[in-house]
Write a protein that holds these residues in place. Sequence first.
Motif, PDB file in Angstrom:
ATOM      1  N   ASP A 113      20.895  43.493  44.031  1.00 46.31           N
ATOM      2  CA  ASP A 113      21.872  42.468  43.627  1.00 46.31           C
ATOM      3  C   ASP A 113      22.761  42.992  42.502  1.00 46.31           C
ATOM      4  O   ASP A 113      23.977  42.743  42.480  1.00 46.31           O
ATOM      5  CB  ASP A 113      21.159  41.191  43.168  1.00 46.31           C
ATOM      6  N   LYS A 117      26.811  43.651  42.645  1.00 55.07           N
ATOM      7  CA  LYS A 117      27.700  43.055  41.646  1.00 55.07           C
ATOM      8  C   LYS A 117      28.584  44.123  41.012  1.00 55.07           C
ATOM      9  O   LYS A 117      29.772  43.903  40.745  1.00 55.07           O
ATOM     10  CB  LYS A 117      26.867  42.355  40.581  1.00 55.07           C
ATOM     11  N   ASN A 121      32.791  44.723  43.588  1.00 54.82           N
ATOM     12  CA  ASN A 121      33.959  44.167  42.894  1.00 54.82           C
ATOM     13  C   ASN A 121      34.913  45.248  42.390  1.00 54.82           C
ATOM     14  O   ASN A 121      35.842  44.955  41.648  1.00 54.82           O
ATOM     15  CB  ASN A 121      33.498  43.295  41.723  1.00 54.82           C
TER      16      ASN A 121
END
Length: 211
Positions: A113, A117, A121
């Motif tokens: 995770d 993240k 992005n």
Amino acid sequence: MSLLNTLQWRYATKKFDPSRKVDQKLVDQIVEAAWLAPTSSGLQPFKVIEITNQELKEKLVSVAMNQQQIADCSHLLVFAAWDNYTSDRIDKIYHYTTERRGQQVDTYKSYTDRLKKAYLNRPDSENFAHTARQAYIAFGLAIAMAAELGVDTTPMEGFDNDALDELLSLSKLGLKSVVILPLGYRDDANDWLVKLKKVRHPKNEFLIQIK
């Protein structure tokens, strides 16, 4: 020979002997060295493409600034990196990791995770720059392994990446070429570089020591 001796022996071969082929068992060891390379977060975000098809190698000569080593080499290795990070790609390697280690599928979920993240992005170009750097680690180990086995190499960045990608249909695989490595045996009689002294920056300039 020790690794340092083999690195003294190796050089960027300018002329291969096209009549001499590298035994496939040796090539397999060179590829395995690349496969065993460390990568950031263990993602191994690249692949190695092994080419022996002579017609294809000859087509690639013009793509590689007419460097004849492409056609004359025994095997051509293309290091191609992921064009981007995706959630599926990150999950795939970590699901495989837990399977191989006999762990629960969600063992690394908090870590993946965080990776998603961080990576998902960012611009595609930034992620490709990162995957390409991982490919270079494996590229270096492949060169060292080849030297250990007495196999000559020519590290090459001088080629048209887009043209190579198109010829190999790499975009369909979500890959972009990074660097290529012809493997073979030097033509001692016709390689102008083979007898010249290896030159690097003086060690006292190369190494910066902070004590």
